[in-house]
Scaffold this motif. Structure first.
Motif, short mmCIF file in Angstrom:
data_model
loop_
_atom_site.label_atom_id
_atom_site.label_comp_id
_atom_site.label_asym_id
_atom_site.label_seq_id
_atom_site.Cartn_x
_atom_site.Cartn_y
_atom_site.Cartn_z
N TYR A 17 44.08 47.67 56.03
CA TYR A 17 44.97 46.89 55.56
C TYR A 17 44.21 45.44 54.78
O TYR A 17 44.58 45.13 53.30
CB TYR A 17 46.12 46.50 56.51
N GLY A 18 43.12 45.57 55.32
CA GLY A 18 42.64 44.51 54.07
C GLY A 18 41.77 45.38 52.76
O GLY A 18 41.82 44.96 52.53
N GLY A 19 40.95 46.04 53.27
CA GLY A 19 40.64 46.81 52.31
C GLY A 19 41.21 47.69 51.66
O GLY A 19 41.54 47.71 50.14
N LEU A 20 43.26 48.08 52.26
CA LEU A 20 43.58 48.57 51.30
C LEU A 20 44.10 47.19 50.19
O LEU A 20 44.79 47.49 48.69
CB LEU A 20 45.34 48.48 51.56
N LEU A 21 43.95 46.01 50.26
CA LEU A 21 44.58 45.29 49.81
C LEU A 21 43.56 44.35 49.56
O LEU A 21 43.97 44.14 47.60
CB LEU A 21 44.57 43.31 50.70
N ALA A 22 42.43 44.98 48.82
CA ALA A 22 41.27 44.41 48.37
C ALA A 22 41.41 45.43 46.83
O ALA A 22 40.97 45.00 45.93
CB ALA A 22 39.48 44.28 48.75
N ALA A 23 41.28 46.80 47.43
CA ALA A 23 41.45 47.72 46.81
C ALA A 23 42.78 47.35 45.64
O ALA A 23 42.50 47.39 44.38
CB ALA A 23 41.58 49.58 46.77
N SER A 24 43.85 46.76 46.19
CA SER A 24 44.75 46.59 44.85
C SER A 24 44.76 45.89 44.32
O SER A 24 45.13 45.47 42.98
CB SER A 24 46.44 46.38 45.93
N VAL A 25 44.19 44.63 44.88
CA VAL A 25 43.84 43.40 44.28
C VAL A 25 42.89 43.44 42.75
O VAL A 25 42.76 43.52 41.29
CB VAL A 25 43.44 42.41 45.05
N ALA A 26 41.95 44.59 43.42
CA ALA A 26 41.02 44.91 41.70
C ALA A 26 41.31 45.80 41.37
O ALA A 26 41.25 45.82 40.14
CB ALA A 26 39.68 45.67 43.11
N THR A 27 42.13 46.41 41.77
CA THR A 27 42.98 47.35 40.35
C THR A 27 43.69 46.68 39.71
O THR A 27 43.81 46.93 38.21
CB THR A 27 43.60 49.08 41.22
N ILE A 28 44.61 46.21 39.97
CA ILE A 28 45.43 45.38 39.37
C ILE A 28 44.42 43.95 38.29
O ILE A 28 44.81 44.36 36.93
CB ILE A 28 46.10 44.03 39.92
N SER A 29 43.35 44.16 38.75
CA SER A 29 42.56 42.73 38.01
C SER A 29 41.82 43.76 36.93
O SER A 29 41.86 43.72 35.92
CB SER A 29 41.60 42.01 38.75
N GLY A 30 41.66 45.01 36.96
CA GLY A 30 40.75 45.91 35.84
C GLY A 30 41.78 46.13 35.32
O GLY A 30 41.49 46.35 34.08
N LEU A 31 43.31 46.44 35.54
CA LEU A 31 44.27 46.49 34.78
C LEU A 31 44.60 45.67 33.65
O LEU A 31 44.91 45.67 32.46
CB LEU A 31 45.41 47.57 35.57
N ARG A 32 44.52 44.31 34.06
CA ARG A 32 44.94 42.64 33.63
C ARG A 32 44.12 43.29 32.98
O ARG A 32 44.31 42.76 30.98
CB ARG A 32 45.35 42.55 34.60
N LEU A 33 42.42 42.82 33.03
CA LEU A 33 41.57 41.78 31.96
C LEU A 33 41.26 43.72 30.99
O LEU A 33 41.10 43.18 30.31
CB LEU A 33 39.99 42.27 32.49
N SER A 34 41.24 45.21 31.57
CA SER A 34 41.80 45.57 29.98
C SER A 34 42.80 45.54 29.22
O SER A 34 42.87 46.59 28.15
CB SER A 34 41.68 47.78 30.79
N ASP A 35 43.79 45.06 28.99
CA ASP A 35 44.88 44.93 28.61
C ASP A 35 45.90 46.32 28.90
O ASP A 35 46.90 46.34 28.17
CB ASP A 35 45.02 44.32 27.57
N ALA A 36 45.51 46.65 29.59
CA ALA A 36 46.50 48.10 30.54
C ALA A 36 47.89 47.87 30.11
O ALA A 36 49.23 48.64 30.52
CB ALA A 36 46.09 49.11 30.98
N ILE A 37 47.76 46.30 31.16
CA ILE A 37 49.71 45.71 31.56
C ILE A 37 49.55 44.16 31.88
O ILE A 37 48.06 43.74 30.82
CB ILE A 37 49.59 45.58 32.87
N ASP A 38 50.35 43.53 31.12
CA ASP A 38 50.94 42.22 30.30
C ASP A 38 50.67 41.40 31.63
O ASP A 38 50.60 42.02 33.14
CB ASP A 38 51.95 42.27 29.38
N SER A 39 50.94 40.43 30.97
CA SER A 39 50.46 39.60 32.12
C SER A 39 51.87 39.22 33.35
O SER A 39 51.48 38.97 34.55
CB SER A 39 50.11 37.70 32.14
N THR A 40 53.09 39.67 32.68
CA THR A 40 53.87 39.68 33.65
C THR A 40 53.97 40.73 34.21
O THR A 40 53.90 40.89 36.36
CB THR A 40 55.63 39.58 32.46
N THR A 41 53.46 41.91 34.23
CA THR A 41 53.90 42.95 35.28
C THR A 41 52.39 42.83 36.25
O THR A 41 52.43 42.84 37.20
CB THR A 41 53.03 44.64 34.08
#
Length: 205
Positions: A17-41
């Motif tokens: 669960y810790g690895g899944l959480l870290a991977a999820s946060v990293a993926t979301i961060s990458g999507l947000r930083l690349s402007d693939a998703i907006d701040s609300t999403t």
């Protein structure tokens, strides 16, 4: 045969669960930083990822109980952290959503900004109370090491990213990301110490 089956801990390990959480946060961060998703999403996805803290906390409690390393102070600490963490997520969501939809100024903006900050103060209180109430020196030592690792992650990653921002290499990241980074750092530290302290019997189980 039945005795052997019952002796094994049920469910997935905290590392999963810790690895899944870290991977999820990293993926979301990458999507947000690349402007693939907006701040609300990004926030909605982040809040969803934080729900993994529930099975993570349960897995950690189950593992501690099986290893005999749980105490009343740890049980109280786990509940307190869960409550304050969810309060933080809710407060952060309200603050970010209102800021995106309204033009906040003055005392209103100040009060809205406090919504996620008050739960953070609650986290600090829960951790401090645990270190005072925990009678087992080894468990208290583990908690202190995990906190230091989490703090080190915030200081090192935050400083490095800040320099990259100064050099205009990366975009700006809101300061509230320090809390998730700190939590992930603590989780990695706890996982590493649990893995390090595993006994041969546990490895064979």
């Amino acid at each position: 045969m039945t005795g052997e089956t019952n002796s094994k801990p049920a469910g997935r390990s905290p590392a999963f669960y810790g690895g899944l959480l870290a991977a999820s946060v990293a993926t979301i961060s990458g999507l947000r930083l690349s402007d693939a998703i907006d701040s609300t999403t990004g926030f909605i996805l982040f809040a969803g990822a934080m729900l993994l803290m529930i099975p993570l906390a349960r897995a950690m409690t189950r593992k501690q109980r099986n290893c005999g390393t749980i105490s009343p102070a740890i049980a109280t600490y786990t509940k307190g952290i869960m409550i304050t963490s969810f309060a933080y997520i809710v407060g952060l969501g309200i603050a970010v959503s209102m800021n995106n939809r309204m033009e906040l100024t003055g005392i209103t903006a100040f009060l809205i900004a406090l919504l996620p900050v008050i739960p953070i103060l609650g986290m600090v209180y829960v951790m401090g109370k645990y270190l005072i109430d925990e009678k087992d020196e080894y468990l208290r030592h583990r908690a202190m090491i995990a906190n230091v690792v989490g703090l080190g992650a915030v200081l090192s990653i935050g400083s490095f990213w800040g320099f990259l921002e100064t050099f205009e290499i990366v975009p700006h990241v809101p300061g509230w990301w320090s809390v998730p980074i700190w939590a992930i750092g603590m989780g990695f530290a706890q996982g590493w110490m649990s893995l390090r302290d595993r006994t041969p019997a546990e490895d064979e189980a």
